[in-house]
Design a protein around this motif. Structure first.
Motif, PDB file in Angstrom:
ATOM      1  N   ASP A 100       3.219   0.876  -3.152  1.00 50.03           N
ATOM      2  CA  ASP A 100       2.684   2.005  -3.935  1.00 50.03           C
ATOM      3  C   ASP A 100       1.975   1.613  -5.242  1.00 50.03           C
ATOM      4  O   ASP A 100       0.874   2.082  -5.482  1.00 50.03           O
ATOM      5  N   HIS A 235      -2.463  -0.928   0.032  1.00 49.22           N
ATOM      6  CA  HIS A 235      -1.553   0.035   0.685  1.00 49.22           C
ATOM      7  C   HIS A 235      -2.395   1.285   1.006  1.00 49.22           C
ATOM      8  O   HIS A 235      -1.903   2.398   0.943  1.00 49.22           O
ATOM      9  N   HIS A 239      -3.135   6.363  -0.088  1.00 43.27           N
ATOM     10  CA  HIS A 239      -1.818   6.436   0.566  1.00 43.27           C
ATOM     11  C   HIS A 239      -1.903   7.234   1.869  1.00 43.27           C
ATOM     12  O   HIS A 239      -1.124   8.155   2.138  1.00 43.27           O
TER      13      HIS A 239
HETATM   14 ZN    ZN Z   1       3.956   3.986   0.190  1.00 46.90          ZN
END
Ligand code: ZN
Length: 344
Positions: A100, A235, A239
């Motif tokens: 994150d 990532h 998201h």
């Molecule tokens: Zn995540």
């Protein structure tokens, strides 16, 4: 400690004291264990709250790194990808990863990593870096926790009237709504989130409600991490769970995030982790896409160990999601213990 957790801890302490954990790890001559963290934050009573489910305290983190170092060679994901390519593993390796890109990674986790002299990879959502945005999955939980309204009416598969008058009701609603949305397309999820925002009056909800928990790093912090030898991986940009978007959009997500990381750090971005990372969140087509775009590895959230011959685009990891005792942590990295907590 609840009676069930007390008994469980007693069991794992027994295993550890009897030497089973160490003996089992000693047989792992060619195995690689990966750990997933999300947030590291100093201890407070907030750790009892549901939205802290993916947080570990600074003290626990330090203890876990020391245990890990004692049992495994902790290497960077870049070194690991070279080891995998060479086709030979002599020893047992571990890699530490963060998903994150929260600012608490820079503020609290980085000093512990430096002090213990171990590398880690930080998989970041580039669309959130330096922005005053709540992660979309976190928004759902935060909206239900911080709202003043006592109920929420939504049509998911059927009509629901969620009770938000107690922490247990908020938790149940958050889990049900997030699990439902993760199966849908992102535009469907956005429609539901707009309804949640309107009904709960959370249009102005920002990471500042709890900056240690929700705020993202800025690019200066990301660059400082990279300059200190930490690896910055992608990532996705927004998201995006790859199952929620068409392949062309997945390509855009992987391309934009890679380029932004490279522009800001001056390093080639070769590593990725799948948002949520469960088997339904990615497929064979994404392995090919990642390879074509220049990624060398991709980490999932499938529990288990990696070996020579493991698919580098589906690396297993253990999610460290809550306050594990010393014995539970050892049991987890030796494959005896399975955390039942969810992740994003
Ligand atoms: Zn995540």
């Amino acid at each position: 400690m609840k009676p069930k957790s007390f008994l469980k801890n007693l069991y794992y302490t027994g295993l550890d004291l009897a030497g089973f954990t160490r003996k089992r790890i000693a047989t792992f001559q060619q195995q690689v264990v990966g750990l997933t963290y999300h947030s590291v934050i100093p201890e407070s009573e907030k750790f009892q709250r549901y939205d802290y489910r993916n947080c570990v305290t600074t003290r626990h983190f330090d203890r876990q790194i020391k245990i890990l170092k004692n049992l495994y060679d902790v290497v960077s994901i870049e070194d690991l990808s070279q080891i995998f390519t060479s086709g030979r593993i002599n020893g047992r390796y571990a890699f530490i990863s963060f998903d994150d890109g929260f600012t608490n990674n820079f503020k609290y986790a980085l000093p512990v990593l430096k002090e213990n002299n171990v590398p880690a990879v930080f998989y970041i959502n580039t669309g959130y870096i330096g922005k005053n945005r709540l992660l979309w999955t976190e928004f759902i939980t935060a909206a239900l926790i911080f709202t003043a309204v006592k109920s929420l009416s939504l049509t998911l598969n059927r009509e629901h009237l969620f009770d938000l008058s107690t922490p247990a009701g908020q938790l149940k609603a958050s889990v049900e709504i997030r699990n439902y949305l993760k199966q849908k397309t992102f535009s469907e999820a956005e429609e539901i989130m707009a309804l949640i925002k309107k009904q709960t009056g959370t249009e102005n909800l920002s990471p500042e409600i709890d900056a240690d928990r929700y705020r993202f790093m800025n690019w200066d912090e990301v660059q400082a991490m990279s300059d200190l030898g930490m690896i910055i991986g992608s990532h996705t940009h927004e998201h995006m769970l790859l199952n929620m978007i068409p392949e062309e959009q997945a390509e855009t997500e992987l391309t934009i995030s890679k380029k932004l990381i490279e522009d800001h750090t001056g390093q080639v971005c070769r590593h990725f982790s799948y948002p949520n990372g469960s088997p339904g969140n990615f497929g064979q087509n994404h392995f090919r896409l990642l390879e074509r775009l220049g990624y060398a590895t991709a980490a999932t959230q499938i529990k288990g160990f990696n070996h020579i011959g493991s698919n580098p685009y589906a690396l297993s990891r253990f999610n460290i999601s809550h306050q594990l005792s010393r014995a539970e942590f050892k049991a987890m990295i030796s494959g005896f213990f399975r955390s039942e907590y969810s992740y994003d």
